[in-house]
Design a protein around this motif. Sequence first.
Motif, PDB file in Angstrom:
ATOM      1  N   ASN A  22       0.818  -1.213   0.000  1.00 28.02           N
ATOM      2  CA  ASN A  22       0.000   0.000   0.000  1.00 28.02           C
ATOM      3  C   ASN A  22       0.855   1.267   0.000  1.00 28.02           C
ATOM      4  O   ASN A  22       0.360   2.359  -0.265  1.00 28.02           O
ATOM      5  N   MET A  23       2.156   1.143   0.272  1.00 29.80           N
ATOM      6  CA  MET A  23       3.093   2.271   0.181  1.00 29.80           C
ATOM      7  C   MET A  23       3.857   2.245  -1.143  1.00 29.80           C
ATOM      8  O   MET A  23       4.765   3.036  -1.359  1.00 29.80           O
ATOM      9  N   GLY A  24       3.502   1.294  -2.027  1.00 29.35           N
ATOM     10  CA  GLY A  24       4.131   1.205  -3.339  1.00 29.35           C
ATOM     11  C   GLY A  24       5.307   0.272  -3.414  1.00 29.35           C
ATOM     12  O   GLY A  24       5.965   0.187  -4.447  1.00 29.35           O
ATOM     13  N   GLY A  25       5.611  -0.428  -2.340  1.00 25.62           N
ATOM     14  CA  GLY A  25       6.768  -1.315  -2.298  1.00 25.62           C
ATOM     15  C   GLY A  25       6.452  -2.722  -2.753  1.00 25.62           C
ATOM     16  O   GLY A  25       5.363  -3.019  -3.247  1.00 25.62           O
ATOM     17  N   GLY A  26       7.423  -3.599  -2.575  1.00 24.52           N
ATOM     18  CA  GLY A  26       7.300  -4.980  -3.024  1.00 24.52           C
ATOM     19  C   GLY A  26       6.654  -5.908  -2.023  1.00 24.52           C
ATOM     20  O   GLY A  26       6.293  -7.019  -2.361  1.00 24.52           O
ATOM     21  N   ALA A  27       6.510  -5.496  -0.789  1.00 23.66           N
ATOM     22  CA  ALA A  27       5.873  -6.301   0.257  1.00 23.66           C
ATOM     23  C   ALA A  27       6.503  -7.694   0.352  1.00 23.66           C
ATOM     24  O   ALA A  27       5.815  -8.705   0.352  1.00 23.66           O
ATOM     25  N   GLY A  28       7.822  -7.735   0.407  1.00 23.69           N
ATOM     26  CA  GLY A  28       8.526  -9.008   0.554  1.00 23.69           C
ATOM     27  C   GLY A  28       8.923  -9.665  -0.751  1.00 23.69           C
ATOM     28  O   GLY A  28       9.582 -10.694  -0.739  1.00 23.69           O
ATOM     29  N   SER A  29       8.563  -9.104  -1.891  1.00 22.60           N
ATOM     30  CA  SER A  29       8.977  -9.681  -3.169  1.00 22.60           C
ATOM     31  C   SER A  29       9.991  -8.760  -3.839  1.00 22.60           C
ATOM     32  O   SER A  29      10.069  -7.571  -3.537  1.00 22.60           O
ATOM     33  N   TRP A  30      10.744  -9.318  -4.794  1.00 21.07           N
ATOM     34  CA  TRP A  30      11.758  -8.521  -5.482  1.00 21.07           C
ATOM     35  C   TRP A  30      11.213  -7.852  -6.735  1.00 21.07           C
ATOM     36  O   TRP A  30      11.667  -6.800  -7.109  1.00 21.07           O
ATOM     37  N   ASP A  31      10.283  -8.434  -7.443  1.00 24.39           N
ATOM     38  CA  ASP A  31       9.640  -7.909  -8.658  1.00 24.39           C
ATOM     39  C   ASP A  31      10.447  -6.798  -9.350  1.00 24.39           C
ATOM     40  O   ASP A  31      10.229  -5.613  -9.105  1.00 24.39           O
ATOM     41  N   PRO A  32      11.396  -7.156 -10.235  1.00 24.71           N
ATOM     42  CA  PRO A  32      12.242  -6.146 -10.871  1.00 24.71           C
ATOM     43  C   PRO A  32      11.464  -5.078 -11.647  1.00 24.71           C
ATOM     44  O   PRO A  32      11.851  -3.910 -11.637  1.00 24.71           O
ATOM     45  N   ASP A  33      10.378  -5.449 -12.301  1.00 27.08           N
ATOM     46  CA  ASP A  33       9.614  -4.449 -13.062  1.00 27.08           C
ATOM     47  C   ASP A  33       9.043  -3.370 -12.152  1.00 27.08           C
ATOM     48  O   ASP A  33       9.137  -2.181 -12.442  1.00 27.08           O
ATOM     49  N   GLY A  34       8.460  -3.788 -11.038  1.00 23.78           N
ATOM     50  CA  GLY A  34       7.934  -2.823 -10.077  1.00 23.78           C
ATOM     51  C   GLY A  34       9.040  -2.004  -9.443  1.00 23.78           C
ATOM     52  O   GLY A  34       8.908  -0.804  -9.226  1.00 23.78           O
ATOM     53  N   PHE A  35      10.167  -2.664  -9.177  1.00 26.76           N
ATOM     54  CA  PHE A  35      11.303  -1.967  -8.572  1.00 26.76           C
ATOM     55  C   PHE A  35      11.863  -0.904  -9.518  1.00 26.76           C
ATOM     56  O   PHE A  35      12.207   0.187  -9.100  1.00 26.76           O
ATOM     57  N   TYR A  36      11.968  -1.246 -10.807  1.00 26.42           N
ATOM     58  CA  TYR A  36      12.512  -0.286 -11.780  1.00 26.42           C
ATOM     59  C   TYR A  36      11.705   1.008 -11.776  1.00 26.42           C
ATOM     60  O   TYR A  36      12.262   2.093 -11.817  1.00 26.42           O
ATOM     61  N   VAL A  37      10.404   0.887 -11.717  1.00 29.59           N
ATOM     62  CA  VAL A  37       9.551   2.081 -11.698  1.00 29.59           C
ATOM     63  C   VAL A  37       9.688   2.791 -10.350  1.00 29.59           C
ATOM     64  O   VAL A  37       9.763   4.019 -10.281  1.00 29.59           O
ATOM     65  N   TRP A  38       9.739   2.028  -9.287  1.00 29.70           N
ATOM     66  CA  TRP A  38       9.762   2.567  -7.922  1.00 29.70           C
ATOM     67  C   TRP A  38      11.053   3.305  -7.598  1.00 29.70           C
ATOM     68  O   TRP A  38      11.041   4.320  -6.912  1.00 29.70           O
ATOM     69  N   CYS A  39      12.204   2.818  -8.096  1.00 30.44           N
ATOM     70  CA  CYS A  39      13.499   3.349  -7.656  1.00 30.44           C
ATOM     71  C   CYS A  39      13.815   4.735  -8.214  1.00 30.44           C
ATOM     72  O   CYS A  39      14.613   5.455  -7.634  1.00 30.44           O
ATOM     73  N   GLY A  40      13.231   5.116  -9.325  1.00 31.42           N
ATOM     74  CA  GLY A  40      13.436   6.464  -9.842  1.00 31.42           C
ATOM     75  C   GLY A  40      14.565   6.626 -10.837  1.00 31.42           C
ATOM     76  O   GLY A  40      14.764   7.710 -11.368  1.00 31.42           O
TER      77      GLY A  40
END
Length: 140
Positions: free
Chosen positions: A59-77
């Motif tokens: 709910n804060m936009g994180g991975g919630a215990g998963s690595w998910d590179p696609d989500g991380f790429y967008v999240w990291c900036g």
Amino acid sequence: MGTQQLLLIVLSLIIVSVTIVGAIGLFKLRAQQSNRSAIIQDMYNIAVLAISYNKTTANMGGGAGSWDPDGFYVWCGYPISNNGRFLETDNGRIRVQVISRDRLRVKGWGTELGYNENQAIRARLILSSTSGQMNFRILN
């Protein structure tokens, strides 16, 4: 002009030429070392961001215990490459891959040629989410 003067001019040209070649070699070596240090620092920064992403709730936009590179790429900036597989930095390209549920591989390629003078500077970092340990290796 006398023979001694011509000899001094030729000797001066040889000394200046050798000095210029040496300076170019030192500049190239310094550029390699600088790029290697910079890409390593970028990889560490991205690894720390990956830990943060992994531990941040969904709910804060994180991975919630998963690595998910696609989500991380967008999240990291960081800017993402056109094919979506790499993060682009000023110092090179970095790819994040999931090895297992609790391990992540961060690979980096620099902009300068590495030790073998044929391939770009490369490094690999293995990150463990359970211990937070980073295992680092320079490949070139």
